[in-house]
Design a protein around this motif. Sequence first.
Motif, PDB file in Angstrom:
ATOM      1  N   ALA A   1       7.595  -0.794  -2.301  1.00 52.24           N
ATOM      2  CA  ALA A   1       7.462   0.561  -1.746  1.00 52.24           C
ATOM      3  C   ALA A   1       7.114   1.547  -2.864  1.00 52.24           C
ATOM      4  O   ALA A   1       6.289   2.439  -2.664  1.00 52.24           O
ATOM      5  CB  ALA A   1       8.746   0.975  -1.024  1.00 52.24           C
ATOM      6  N   PHE A   2       7.711   1.384  -4.040  1.00 49.37           N
ATOM      7  CA  PHE A   2       7.344   2.226  -5.179  1.00 49.37           C
ATOM      8  C   PHE A   2       5.894   1.995  -5.583  1.00 49.37           C
ATOM      9  O   PHE A   2       5.241   2.903  -6.091  1.00 49.37           O
ATOM     10  CB  PHE A   2       8.263   1.975  -6.380  1.00 49.37           C
ATOM     11  CG  PHE A   2       9.528   2.765  -6.342  1.00 49.37           C
ATOM     12  CD1 PHE A   2       9.520   4.148  -6.512  1.00 49.37           C
ATOM     13  CD2 PHE A   2      10.747   2.145  -6.141  1.00 49.37           C
ATOM     14  CE1 PHE A   2      10.691   4.883  -6.483  1.00 49.37           C
ATOM     15  CE2 PHE A   2      11.927   2.868  -6.112  1.00 49.37           C
ATOM     16  CZ  PHE A   2      11.894   4.240  -6.279  1.00 49.37           C
ATOM     17  N   ASP A   3       5.406   0.795  -5.366  1.00 49.85           N
ATOM     18  CA  ASP A   3       4.011   0.469  -5.697  1.00 49.85           C
ATOM     19  C   ASP A   3       3.038   0.915  -4.610  1.00 49.85           C
ATOM     20  O   ASP A   3       1.848   0.624  -4.696  1.00 49.85           O
ATOM     21  CB  ASP A   3       3.856  -1.026  -5.950  1.00 49.85           C
ATOM     22  CG  ASP A   3       4.463  -1.471  -7.276  1.00 49.85           C
ATOM     23  OD1 ASP A   3       4.718  -0.598  -8.143  1.00 49.85           O
ATOM     24  OD2 ASP A   3       4.684  -2.684  -7.448  1.00 49.85           O
ATOM     25  N   GLY A   4       3.547   1.577  -3.574  1.00 46.09           N
ATOM     26  CA  GLY A   4       2.671   2.139  -2.550  1.00 46.09           C
ATOM     27  C   GLY A   4       2.517   1.305  -1.291  1.00 46.09           C
ATOM     28  O   GLY A   4       1.777   1.687  -0.385  1.00 46.09           O
ATOM     29  N   ILE A   5       3.207   0.196  -1.192  1.00 46.19           N
ATOM     30  CA  ILE A   5       3.129  -0.607   0.031  1.00 46.19           C
ATOM     31  C   ILE A   5       3.976   0.074   1.093  1.00 46.19           C
ATOM     32  O   ILE A   5       5.099   0.507   0.834  1.00 46.19           O
ATOM     33  CB  ILE A   5       3.577  -2.059  -0.234  1.00 46.19           C
ATOM     34  CG1 ILE A   5       2.560  -2.721  -1.171  1.00 46.19           C
ATOM     35  CG2 ILE A   5       3.727  -2.829   1.068  1.00 46.19           C
ATOM     36  CD1 ILE A   5       2.907  -4.132  -1.574  1.00 46.19           C
ATOM     37  N   ARG A   6       3.427   0.168   2.303  1.00 47.33           N
ATOM     38  CA  ARG A   6       4.105   0.898   3.378  1.00 47.33           C
ATOM     39  C   ARG A   6       4.141   0.142   4.698  1.00 47.33           C
ATOM     40  O   ARG A   6       4.922   0.479   5.574  1.00 47.33           O
ATOM     41  CB  ARG A   6       3.419   2.249   3.586  1.00 47.33           C
ATOM     42  CG  ARG A   6       3.533   3.176   2.380  1.00 47.33           C
ATOM     43  CD  ARG A   6       2.721   4.437   2.524  1.00 47.33           C
ATOM     44  NE  ARG A   6       3.089   5.246   3.662  1.00 47.33           N
ATOM     45  CZ  ARG A   6       3.921   6.285   3.632  1.00 47.33           C
ATOM     46  NH1 ARG A   6       4.495   6.623   2.511  1.00 47.33           N
ATOM     47  NH2 ARG A   6       4.170   6.985   4.720  1.00 47.33           N
TER      48      ARG A   6
END
Length: 149
Positions: A33-38
Amino acid sequence: MPQRVTHETAQCPVARAVDVIGDRWSLLIVRDAFDGIRRFNDFQRNLGLAKNILSSRLRELVTHGILEIVPAAEGGAYHEYALTQKGRDLFVILVSLRQWGEDHLFEDAEPHSVLLDTKNNKPVRKLEVTDAKGRLLDPSEAFVRKVAS
């Protein structure tokens, strides 16, 4: 099947935290999630995790207020998972785990991902535990005051 032991009422903050995020999949979901996966499918593809386990971990992270369900950016019937402030507060934990892994789980010349700050494109400084005046503390220089029984 034995009942899962819970630490949700423990007096120790570490025990309570491990109860919520101590599962390896939960921490990796938060990392992603911090890496932008949503999106569910993107989490699944990146982690190689079975749908039922991913569903369970996402549900727990939402229940504990670490992730929230939000409408998909482009609209439609899909939804996405976004870090809440409580989830974003886990950043220091993930950085600490990352740095511990870099120090202890890689050979000197072994390549690995590197956390860089976005402003200077330089590696993030090593986290340190300090006293109230900023002096670096060794583990032997700190103690836990237990709650009186």
